[in-house]
Write an enzyme that holds these catalytic residues in place. Structure first.
Site, PDB file in Angstrom:
ATOM      1  N   LYS A  51      -5.608 -19.766  11.835  1.00 44.12           N
ATOM      2  CA  LYS A  51      -6.050 -19.017  10.655  1.00 44.12           C
ATOM      3  C   LYS A  51      -5.010 -17.981  10.244  1.00 44.12           C
ATOM      4  CE  LYS A  51     -11.081 -19.373  11.291  1.00 44.12           C
ATOM      5  NZ  LYS A  51     -12.330 -18.602  11.497  1.00 44.12           N
ATOM      6  N   CYS A  68      -9.296 -14.400  13.379  1.00 45.02           N
ATOM      7  CA  CYS A  68     -10.306 -14.395  14.442  1.00 45.02           C
ATOM      8  C   CYS A  68     -11.147 -15.658  14.374  1.00 45.02           C
ATOM      9  CB  CYS A  68     -11.241 -13.185  14.311  1.00 45.02           C
ATOM     10  SG  CYS A  68     -10.467 -11.580  14.495  1.00 45.02           S
ATOM     11  N   ASP A  69     -11.625 -16.095  15.530  1.00 45.74           N
ATOM     12  CA  ASP A  69     -12.593 -17.189  15.560  1.00 45.74           C
ATOM     13  C   ASP A  69     -13.422 -17.075  16.830  1.00 45.74           C
ATOM     14  OD1 ASP A  69     -13.038 -19.857  13.879  1.00 45.74           O
ATOM     15  OD2 ASP A  69     -13.568 -20.212  15.975  1.00 45.74           O
ATOM     16  N   SER A  70     -14.714 -17.405  16.713  1.00 42.23           N
ATOM     17  CA  SER A  70     -15.635 -17.260  17.843  1.00 42.23           C
ATOM     18  C   SER A  70     -16.241 -18.593  18.249  1.00 42.23           C
ATOM     19  CB  SER A  70     -16.763 -16.277  17.491  1.00 42.23           C
ATOM     20  OG  SER A  70     -16.249 -14.992  17.222  1.00 42.23           O
ATOM     21  N   GLY A 105     -11.326 -15.443  19.760  1.00 41.40           N
ATOM     22  CA  GLY A 105      -9.873 -15.432  19.755  1.00 41.40           C
ATOM     23  C   GLY A 105      -9.356 -14.491  18.684  1.00 41.40           C
TER      24      GLY A 105
END
Length: 397
Positions: A51, A68-70, A105
Site C-alpha cells: 500500500k 497499514c493493514d490488519s 503491518g
C-alpha cells in the site's frame, strides 16, 4: 511536511485525528485478495508495504507515507474482511469464546531520506461467547463485513470483546506508539504533526442530534431523494459528499441505490453510520480518498453554499467521476437561510450560484445537462419552498 495515510480505513483516520494529526489520505488500490505470505503477521506487513509503495509511486513531490493493514489470526489462519454476510456469520461463530491475535503491518516510506521502515504490531484479543441472535443482529448492521477479522473494538463490536493484551489502537488498525517510533527513525518528531489549530467542525453532538428535525425531517429527505432519483443513472456507485446524518442517502438506498457517504463531522457520521452501516467515512470533499474515475455519480446536497471556494470540490468531483458520470447538486441557497441558521450573509458571490457553478464546472469537464426541483416543508402561511437541483455530466473524453 506532507504526511500521507495510504489507507481508506475511517477508523485509522479517526485514530490519527483524535491524536492531533490530520493526514492527507490517498487510497492505494492494492488488491488484498491476491497477496499471500508465510504467516498471518507477514501477510499484514506485506500488504502494508504494498500500500505504501503504491501511493509513493503516484507522488510528484516529497512526502512521508504510512501504509497499514490488519489481519486476525486464529489457530495460525489469517482472516481479513469477510465481504459477505454468510462468511461473516461463520467467522463470528468460530471466534465466539476464543482468543485471537490482531496483527497490523506498518510501512513508513519517507521520500526525502529514501528510508522504508517495515514493522508489525500484534495484540491478543479475547472474544465473548456470542448467541446466534447477537451474531445475526451484528451481521445485519453491515459493520463486520468490511473490517479485518469481522469485528471492531471501537464500534458496534466493542461489547463482544472481553479483553485485549497489548496496544488498543493496534486493534483499531494503527499502533500510535509504533508509528511515533518509526517517525523518529526518519527524523520526524511526533508533536510536529499536531495541527496548529483544531479542525472546526460544522456541528457538535447536540446539533447533530437535532439536525434532521430542524431541516424538514423525513419529509424533506424523501422529497430530495425522489428528485435525485430522477437524475441518477441506473445502478453504479454513488458517492454523497457531506452526507451528514445520512437521512437523504438512506432514502436513496431504500430506492435501490448503492450509496457511500463522506463527511468531516464526527458527530454527523455517528448518526450516518446507523443508517448506512459500513458505507460512510470521514473525509474532506476537497481531498477525496478515492482513486480516479471510480464513481458513476457524486451528490452534494446543501454543501456548496457553505464553502469558501467550490472550485476545489468541483475539481475532485471531476477526478473521481467515470466518463459520462454525473454530478448532482443543490444550487442557489438564498441569503435569508444563512441568517436563519445563524450565519452572516456572504460578502462575495455565493459559491452555489448557478452561473458561477456552470462556468467552473465546464473548466473541469462537467457540463450542465439536467435540472429539477423538490419541495421543502411548509412554513406557516408562506408558500412551500422549492429547492433547485441540477445535474452535470462528465465529458466522455
Amino acid at each position: 511536511m506532507r504526511f500521507v495515510l495510504a489507507s481508506q480505513s475511517p477508523a485509522r483516520l479517526q485514530t490519527l485525528r483524535n491524536a492531533g494529526v490530520e493526514p492527507e489520505v490517498i487510497v492505494s488500490g492494492v488488491d488484498e485478495d491476491n497477496v499471500t505470505a508465510e504467516s498471518p503477521g507477514e501477510l499484514a506487513r506485506a500488504l502494508a508495504v504494498l500500500k505504501a509503495r503504491a501511493v509513493v509511486s503516484t507522488l510528484t513531490d516529497h512526502a512521508t507515507v504510512l501504509g497499514c493493514d490488519s489481519v486476525l489470526e486464529i489457530d495460525g489462519v489469517a482472516y481479513g474482511k469477510p465481504g459477505t454476510p454468510e462468511v461473516a456469520r461463520e467467522r463470528l461463530r468460530m471466534m465466539s469464546g476464543r482468543t485471537g491475535v490482531l496483527h497490523t503491518g506498518h510501512c513508513l516510506f519517507d521520500t526525502r531520506t529514501r528510508q522504508e521502515l517495515r514493522e508489525l504490531a500484534s495484540t491478543t484479543v479475547r472474544f465473548a461467547d456470542l448467541t446466534e441472535a447477537e451474531i445475526d443482529a451484528y451481521v445485519a448492521t453491515g459493520e463486520p463485513l468490511v473490517v479485518a477479522g469481522s469485528f471492531t473494538v471501537d464500534g458496534l463490536g466493542g461489547p463482544f470483546v472481553t479483553g485485549i493484551e497489548g496496544d488498543y489502537h493496534n486493534v483499531v488498525g494503527i499502533s500510535l506508539p509504533l508509528v511515533r517510533r518509526m517517525l523518529a527513525q526518519v527524523g520526524i518528531d511526533w508533536p510536529s504533526l499536531w495541527t496548529a489549530t483544531s479542525r472546526k467542525l460544522e456541528y457538535d453532538e447536540a446539533e447533530a442530534a437535532r439536525y434532521d428535525e430542524t431541516r424538514g425531517g423525513t419529509q424533506r429527505a424523501q422529497a430530495a431523494a425522489d428528485a435525485i432519483q430522477e437524475l441518477l443513472p441506473k445502478g453504479g456507485r454513488v458517492l454523497e459528499l457531506a452526507v451528514g446524518t445520512g437521512t437523504v442517502a438512506a432514502e436513496l438506498v431504500a430506492q435501490g441505490n448503492l450509496i457511500h457517504g463522506l463527511d468531516l463531522s464526527t458527530a454527523m457520521l455517528h448518526h450516518a453510520r446507523v443508517r448506512l452501516p459500513g458505507h460512510v467515512a470521514a473525509a474532506d470533499a476537497t481531498q477525496l480518498p478515492i482513486a480516479d474515475r471510480r464513481c458513476d455519480a457524486v451528490l452534494a446536497i446543501w454543501l456548496l453554499h457553505l464553502l469558501d471556494d467550490s472550485d476545489q470540490v468541483l475539481a475532485e468531483v471531476a477526478r473521481v467521476l467515470r466518463p459520462d458520470g454525473v454530478f448532482i447538486t443543490t444550487t442557489e441557497k438564498r441569503e435569508s437561510t444563512r441568517y436563519a441558521s445563524g450565519r452572516t450573509p456572504d460578502n462575495h458571490r455565493s459559491e452555489d450560484a448557478l452561473p458561477l457553478l456552470v462556468a467552473r464546472a465546464a473548466h473541469h469537464g462537467l457540463h450542465l445537462d439536467g435540472a429539477t426541483t423538490f419541495p421543502g416543508p411548509p412554513r406557516g402561511n408562506t408558500a412551500i419552498p422549492l429547492y433547485p437541483l441540477i445535474r452535470f455530466r462528465r465529458s466522455a473524453g
